[in-house]
Design an enzyme around this catalytic site. Sequence first.
Site, PDB file in Angstrom:
ATOM      1  N   ASP A   9       1.111  -0.761   0.309  1.00 36.38           N
ATOM      2  CA  ASP A   9      -0.159  -0.002   0.002  1.00 36.38           C
ATOM      3  C   ASP A   9       0.624   1.257  -0.254  1.00 36.38           C
ATOM      4  O   ASP A   9       1.452   1.767   1.528  1.00 36.38           O
ATOM      5  CB  ASP A   9      -1.128  -0.180   0.999  1.00 36.38           C
ATOM      6  CG  ASP A   9      -0.420  -0.123   2.817  1.00 36.38           C
ATOM      7  OD1 ASP A   9       1.603  -0.626   2.349  1.00 36.38           O
ATOM      8  OD2 ASP A   9      -0.430   0.500   3.314  1.00 36.38           O
ATOM      9  N   ASP A  14       6.787   2.075   2.881  1.00 33.04           N
ATOM     10  CA  ASP A  14       6.788   1.248   1.370  1.00 33.04           C
ATOM     11  C   ASP A  14       8.082   1.442   0.842  1.00 33.04           C
ATOM     12  O   ASP A  14       8.280  -0.073  -0.138  1.00 33.04           O
ATOM     13  CB  ASP A  14       5.568   1.267   1.166  1.00 33.04           C
ATOM     14  CG  ASP A  14       4.646   0.609   1.723  1.00 33.04           C
ATOM     15  OD1 ASP A  14       3.949   1.437   3.211  1.00 33.04           O
ATOM     16  OD2 ASP A  14       3.595  -0.973   1.895  1.00 33.04           O
ATOM     17  N   ASP A 239       8.273  -1.672   7.350  1.00 32.48           N
ATOM     18  CA  ASP A 239       8.064  -2.055   6.082  1.00 32.48           C
ATOM     19  C   ASP A 239       9.971  -2.447   5.187  1.00 32.48           C
ATOM     20  O   ASP A 239      10.390  -3.556   4.550  1.00 32.48           O
ATOM     21  CB  ASP A 239       7.615  -1.647   4.393  1.00 32.48           C
ATOM     22  CG  ASP A 239       6.098  -2.244   5.028  1.00 32.48           C
ATOM     23  OD1 ASP A 239       5.228  -2.523   5.717  1.00 32.48           O
ATOM     24  OD2 ASP A 239       5.422  -0.653   4.695  1.00 32.48           O
TER      25      ASP A 239
HETATM   26  C1  BDR Z   1       2.816  -0.611   8.104  1.00 32.89           C
HETATM   27  O1  BDR Z   1       1.397   0.408   8.274  1.00 32.89           O
HETATM   28  C2  BDR Z   1       1.918   1.559   7.323  1.00 32.89           C
HETATM   29  O2  BDR Z   1       1.724   2.193   8.163  1.00 32.89           O
HETATM   30  C3  BDR Z   1       3.149   0.922   7.173  1.00 32.89           C
HETATM   31  O3  BDR Z   1       3.351   1.395   5.886  1.00 32.89           O
HETATM   32  C4  BDR Z   1       3.383  -0.414   7.414  1.00 32.89           C
HETATM   33  O4  BDR Z   1       3.216  -1.215   6.432  1.00 32.89           O
HETATM   34  C5  BDR Z   1       3.016  -0.778   9.791  1.00 32.89           C
HETATM   35  O5  BDR Z   1       1.915  -0.555  10.793  1.00 32.89           O
HETATM   36 CA    CA Z   2       2.772  -0.763   4.338  1.00 30.58          CA
END
Ligand code: BDR
Ligand code: CA
Length: 307
Positions: A9, A14, A239
């Site tokens: 996402d 990410d 991530d």
């Molecule tokens: C996860 O949630 C998102 O905010 C970040 O991209 C990560 O995948 C962490 O809780």
């Molecule tokens: Ca993420």
Amino acid sequence: MRRLLIDTDTASDDAVALVMALQEPTVSVDAITVVAGNVPLPQAVQNALYTVELCSSGVPVFAGRSAPLMRRLQTAEVVHGKDGMGDIGLPLSGRTSAGNSAVDVIIDTIMGSPGEVTLVTLGPLTNVAIALLREPAIAESVAHCFVMGGAGSGPGNVTPLAEFNFWCDPEAARTVVRSGMPLTHIGWDISVASATFDPDEAAALRTCGPLGEYSVNIQAVLDIYAKEASGIPGFDLPDPIAMAVAIDPSIATTARRHVDVLIGDGADRGKDVIDWHGVADQDPNVDVVTHVPREAFVGMLHRLLAE
Ligand code: BDR
Ligand code: CA
């Protein structure tokens, strides 16, 4: 060369994980599939496409599901910025994805090469759950699945108990965890323990060059949120530390445990239940990461951002 398929996402952390995978010489990335989560799907697709372009990569990016299986999408712009990438003015529009067939791509890539494709999930598990519901055999055909999700042994980051990716689409998380896939769980506890960056550590990342500057600059909103809301010394990179484990599983200490996901509301929404002491009389189904040395993660990150 190991083959990765990445579901994301795409927001600020990410994006760093994508850079790592695209820079790592021992893996090749078949495709990037995108799901709604941190930001709405169209923005997440643009963020992935921008990052792929920045890395001069030709890896295709496919859009997937725009909402969780059974729940209203609740995004996290307060954490990552309105554009998910720190609101620093990046030109995050106008690029074209390879199509809207993320779920088909997940099924076809895994089923087309049984035992060869490693799945890495960095967002809510909606795309992967739908792929499993359509083609349950991907659970036996995937080489391994590394999941960034769940709070692990620590507190949650979106409720007192739950981590965002599992909380956003708990039914999907449960579907994946119960699927029988060979799974490694990298929870938010691992990020808090070994992937936070205070101002000095962020400055050191910048010295890696343009990709280092990018990786720090896009955390602008997360950095404030981390200090003010999460009470950690600066932005953290959940991530990317999950991607580090996917790239080199030997850096992680794991415990094989039974894991499930609660699908209620309130405090029960999206909580990962890990049977640490084997009291539930259920067969272990997941390798739960319990430790990643900070030096191993940060060393890999510096190496990949500098290449
Ligand atoms: C996860 O949630 C998102 O905010 C970040 O991209 C990560 O995948 C962490 O809780
Ligand atoms: Ca993420």
